[in-house]
Scaffold this motif. Structure first.
Motif, PDB file in Angstrom:
ATOM      1  N   PHE A 123       0.820  -1.206   0.000  1.00 38.03           N
ATOM      2  CA  PHE A 123       0.000   0.000   0.000  1.00 38.03           C
ATOM      3  C   PHE A 123       0.855   1.257   0.000  1.00 38.03           C
ATOM      4  O   PHE A 123       0.573   2.222  -0.723  1.00 38.03           O
ATOM      5  N   ARG A 124       1.909   1.271   0.810  1.00 38.02           N
ATOM      6  CA  ARG A 124       2.751   2.470   0.884  1.00 38.02           C
ATOM      7  C   ARG A 124       3.491   2.712  -0.422  1.00 38.02           C
ATOM      8  O   ARG A 124       3.606   3.861  -0.883  1.00 38.02           O
ATOM      9  N   GLU A 125       4.009   1.654  -1.036  1.00 37.16           N
ATOM     10  CA  GLU A 125       4.754   1.835  -2.284  1.00 37.16           C
ATOM     11  C   GLU A 125       3.849   2.339  -3.401  1.00 37.16           C
ATOM     12  O   GLU A 125       4.219   3.262  -4.137  1.00 37.16           O
ATOM     13  N   LEU A 126       2.678   1.749  -3.532  1.00 34.29           N
ATOM     14  CA  LEU A 126       1.765   2.197  -4.589  1.00 34.29           C
ATOM     15  C   LEU A 126       1.216   3.596  -4.284  1.00 34.29           C
ATOM     16  O   LEU A 126       0.976   4.393  -5.198  1.00 34.29           O
ATOM     17  N   ARG A 127       1.015   3.878  -3.013  1.00 35.73           N
ATOM     18  CA  ARG A 127       0.511   5.194  -2.618  1.00 35.73           C
ATOM     19  C   ARG A 127       1.551   6.282  -2.872  1.00 35.73           C
ATOM     20  O   ARG A 127       1.229   7.383  -3.340  1.00 35.73           O
ATOM     21  N   SER A 158       0.766   5.143  -9.549  1.00 32.46           N
ATOM     22  CA  SER A 158      -0.156   4.998  -8.423  1.00 32.46           C
ATOM     23  C   SER A 158      -1.572   4.757  -8.937  1.00 32.46           C
ATOM     24  O   SER A 158      -1.994   5.371  -9.923  1.00 32.46           O
ATOM     25  N   PRO A 159      -2.321   3.875  -8.295  1.00 36.84           N
ATOM     26  CA  PRO A 159      -3.704   3.620  -8.710  1.00 36.84           C
ATOM     27  C   PRO A 159      -4.619   4.756  -8.270  1.00 36.84           C
ATOM     28  O   PRO A 159      -4.201   5.689  -7.571  1.00 36.84           O
ATOM     29  N   SER A 160      -5.878   4.659  -8.651  1.00 36.00           N
ATOM     30  CA  SER A 160      -6.823   5.741  -8.367  1.00 36.00           C
ATOM     31  C   SER A 160      -7.307   5.755  -6.930  1.00 36.00           C
ATOM     32  O   SER A 160      -7.759   6.781  -6.433  1.00 36.00           O
ATOM     33  N   GLY A 161      -7.222   4.616  -6.227  1.00 28.85           N
ATOM     34  CA  GLY A 161      -7.694   4.541  -4.850  1.00 28.85           C
ATOM     35  C   GLY A 161      -6.731   5.189  -3.869  1.00 28.85           C
ATOM     36  O   GLY A 161      -5.591   5.529  -4.203  1.00 28.85           O
ATOM     37  N   VAL A 217      -6.733  -2.187  -4.639  1.00 31.67           N
ATOM     38  CA  VAL A 217      -5.911  -1.501  -5.628  1.00 31.67           C
ATOM     39  C   VAL A 217      -6.685  -1.222  -6.915  1.00 31.67           C
ATOM     40  O   VAL A 217      -6.644  -0.118  -7.466  1.00 31.67           O
ATOM     41  N   VAL A 218      -7.404  -2.228  -7.405  1.00 30.89           N
ATOM     42  CA  VAL A 218      -8.063  -2.113  -8.713  1.00 30.89           C
ATOM     43  C   VAL A 218      -9.482  -1.584  -8.539  1.00 30.89           C
ATOM     44  O   VAL A 218     -10.441  -2.336  -8.415  1.00 30.89           O
ATOM     45  N   ARG A 219      -9.600  -0.258  -8.498  1.00 30.76           N
ATOM     46  CA  ARG A 219     -10.910   0.397  -8.429  1.00 30.76           C
ATOM     47  C   ARG A 219     -11.414   0.723  -9.828  1.00 30.76           C
ATOM     48  O   ARG A 219     -12.590   0.604 -10.121  1.00 30.76           O
ATOM     49  N   ALA A 231      -7.563   1.225 -15.951  1.00 33.64           N
ATOM     50  CA  ALA A 231      -6.273   1.849 -15.609  1.00 33.64           C
ATOM     51  C   ALA A 231      -5.587   1.170 -14.430  1.00 33.64           C
ATOM     52  O   ALA A 231      -4.377   0.915 -14.467  1.00 33.64           O
ATOM     53  N   ASP A 232      -6.342   0.885 -13.380  1.00 33.57           N
ATOM     54  CA  ASP A 232      -5.724   0.333 -12.169  1.00 33.57           C
ATOM     55  C   ASP A 232      -5.193  -1.084 -12.375  1.00 33.57           C
ATOM     56  O   ASP A 232      -4.199  -1.483 -11.756  1.00 33.57           O
ATOM     57  N   ARG A 233      -5.830  -1.855 -13.244  1.00 36.66           N
ATOM     58  CA  ARG A 233      -5.353  -3.216 -13.484  1.00 36.66           C
ATOM     59  C   ARG A 233      -3.966  -3.183 -14.148  1.00 36.66           C
ATOM     60  O   ARG A 233      -3.107  -4.021 -13.847  1.00 36.66           O
ATOM     61  N   VAL A 234      -3.739  -2.224 -15.019  1.00 40.88           N
ATOM     62  CA  VAL A 234      -2.421  -2.078 -15.650  1.00 40.88           C
ATOM     63  C   VAL A 234      -1.372  -1.719 -14.595  1.00 40.88           C
ATOM     64  O   VAL A 234      -0.265  -2.278 -14.574  1.00 40.88           O
ATOM     65  N   VAL A 235      -1.731  -0.805 -13.692  1.00 41.19           N
ATOM     66  CA  VAL A 235      -0.813  -0.407 -12.615  1.00 41.19           C
ATOM     67  C   VAL A 235      -0.460  -1.612 -11.748  1.00 41.19           C
ATOM     68  O   VAL A 235       0.711  -1.838 -11.410  1.00 41.19           O
ATOM     69  N   TRP A 236      -1.458  -2.414 -11.420  1.00 41.40           N
ATOM     70  CA  TRP A 236      -1.243  -3.573 -10.555  1.00 41.40           C
ATOM     71  C   TRP A 236      -0.379  -4.629 -11.244  1.00 41.40           C
ATOM     72  O   TRP A 236       0.540  -5.172 -10.634  1.00 41.40           O
ATOM     73  N   GLN A 237      -0.647  -4.891 -12.488  1.00 41.07           N
ATOM     74  CA  GLN A 237       0.138  -5.900 -13.210  1.00 41.07           C
ATOM     75  C   GLN A 237       1.598  -5.465 -13.331  1.00 41.07           C
ATOM     76  O   GLN A 237       2.516  -6.283 -13.172  1.00 41.07           O
ATOM     77  N   GLU A 238       1.839  -4.208 -13.607  1.00 44.29           N
ATOM     78  CA  GLU A 238       3.210  -3.713 -13.703  1.00 44.29           C
ATOM     79  C   GLU A 238       3.921  -3.846 -12.354  1.00 44.29           C
ATOM     80  O   GLU A 238       5.094  -4.233 -12.295  1.00 44.29           O
ATOM     81  N   TYR A 239       3.224  -3.545 -11.291  1.00 43.91           N
ATOM     82  CA  TYR A 239       3.818  -3.645  -9.953  1.00 43.91           C
ATOM     83  C   TYR A 239       4.154  -5.104  -9.623  1.00 43.91           C
ATOM     84  O   TYR A 239       5.228  -5.398  -9.099  1.00 43.91           O
ATOM     85  N   LEU A 240       3.233  -6.004  -9.959  1.00 42.82           N
ATOM     86  CA  LEU A 240       3.485  -7.419  -9.701  1.00 42.82           C
ATOM     87  C   LEU A 240       4.733  -7.912 -10.427  1.00 42.82           C
ATOM     88  O   LEU A 240       5.583  -8.602  -9.851  1.00 42.82           O
TER      89      LEU A 240
END
Length: 384
Positions: free
Chosen positions: A288-292, A305-308, A347-349, A353-362
């Motif tokens: 959470f902190r890294e994505l935030r 960073s995701p939208s949430g 993360v994926v709200r 857009a958020d799914r792309v952010v999450w996949q890249e982070y993974l």
């Protein structure tokens, strides 16, 4: 002839003495602060020999100790309710001892509601004088309403008037709370101006007014991200002393907050103790902190960073849900597979857009991190 009920029968019918309709002690899913921490408040009151403002249950020093934690001379341990800079709590408590109202401001998940509840519990012994702000909150919720059966039968009278929590706090010298102030329509917000500046609430229908007695004050909360929804007028904002509650400064502080709250919630739900899964709690907080923040903990990799908001409150929710999964469908120990779905949901709200952010982070961070292989696999399974 009506036979008076015995004390035992009355308490059984009402839940607890003096609290009509309340759940029996120990049965409430989410007890009010003054009930959940009654022993600590009682111990503080007994040890508190400092000056107390009018109608305060504790001195300002004792109120701050209640929120920040400490050990009393008799050995009683006061658990921290808020983990953060001491000066913030001291300023908030001091504000309530003056004629200025208190506005707790911050991004979602910074414990504004939690702090306001515990402040009211420590100051007044009652945190329930609450107005919950929404887009549909009417002026009557802040001022007063009417019992229309009485109104039609007998006309305007004090018997027909239904006091709001704010009016009751004014009459009794208590602390009122207004949650999510900026979600309330602007014209309704401004009904607080006279209350906060003149310390009076006119009742023109009766040609009367309610004057606040000593001890009255008001705590409001608002989110930074609500700016532009219903901004406070400059006239209303001047009536508040604003205290900004920051996000936890360090990962360790956030892990401590999440662990404490999850442990408290878990005990009420008979879930496993949070320390059994401290590694996963730390992992959730790290993600959470890294994505935030948009950067990895070591500062080497920039992230989208995701939208949430990915707040501390959401981390608490993810871990609590993971503990429930571990308790009912696992071995009782929090593991990567128990938190993966909760993290994905937080993360994926925005599905695109958020799914792309999450996949890249993974793929760029989680996959390459030592000791995170099980977590990576669990997240990949729920992300497909």
């Amino acid at each position: 002839m009506t036979v008076p009920a015995t004390t035992e029968a009355t308490e059984a019918a009402e839940g607890t003495a003096g609290a009509p309709g309340a759940a029996p002690v120990g049965e409430a899913l989410r007890p009010h602060a003054e009930d959940a921490f009654a022993d600590e408040l009682k111990a503080l009151a007994a040890a508190d020999d400092r000056p107390r403002p009018a109608r305060w249950r504790l001195s300002p020093w004792a109120v701050a100790t209640y929120l920040l934690g400490g050990t009393l001379p008799d050995g009683t341990v006061i658990t921290p309710k808020y983990v953060g800079p001491r000066r913030i709590v001291e300023v908030a408590v001091t504000t309530l001892a003056t004629d200025r109202a208190l506005l707790l401001l911050g991004v979602p998940g910074t414990a504004k509601t939690w702090v306001s509840e515990h402040l009211a519990a420590a100051v007044s012994g009652d945190s329930t004088l609450l107005v919950q702000g929404t887009a549909g909150t009417p002026e009557e919720a802040i001022r007063y309403g009417w019992n229309y059966a009485q109104l039609l039968a007998h006309g305007p009278s004090r018997d027909a008037l239904v006091p709001s929590p704010v009016m009751r706090a004014m009459s009794d010298g208590m602390t009122a709370r207004v949650e999510e102030l900026t979600r309330i329509p602007a014209d309704v917000q401004d009904s607080l101006i006279t209350i906060l500046s003149e310390k009076t609430l006119p009742i023109p229908e009766l040609g009367q007014e309610v004057q606040a007695v000593r001890g009255f004050n008001l705590i409001a909360t608002a989110n930074d991200r609500d700016r532009g929804v219903n901004d406070l007028s400059s006239a209303l904002r001047r009536r508040f002393n604003t205290v900004v509650l920051p996000l936890p400064a360090t990962p360790d502080a956030e892990v401590e907050i999440v662990s404490r709250r999850v442990d408290q919630i878990g005990r009420s739900l008979d879930l496993p103790a949070a320390p059994e899964g401290i590694d996963e709690i730390r992992r959730v907080v790290t993600v959470f902190r890294e994505l935030r923040d948009g950067v990895t903990t070591d500062g080497r990799t920039r992230l989208k960073s995701p939208s949430g908001t990915l707040s501390t409150a959401e981390a608490i929710s993810v871990v609590t849900n993971g503990l429930a999964l571990a308790a009912h469908f696992g071995d009782g120990v929090l593991r990567p597979g128990d938190v993966a779905a909760g993290i994905l949901g937080a993360v994926v709200r925005d599905p695109a857009a958020d799914r792309v952010v999450w996949q890249e982070y993974l793929e760029t961070v989680v996959r390459e991190r030592d000791g995170w292989k099980d977590f990576y696999r669990a997240c990949r399974e729920v992300s497909v």
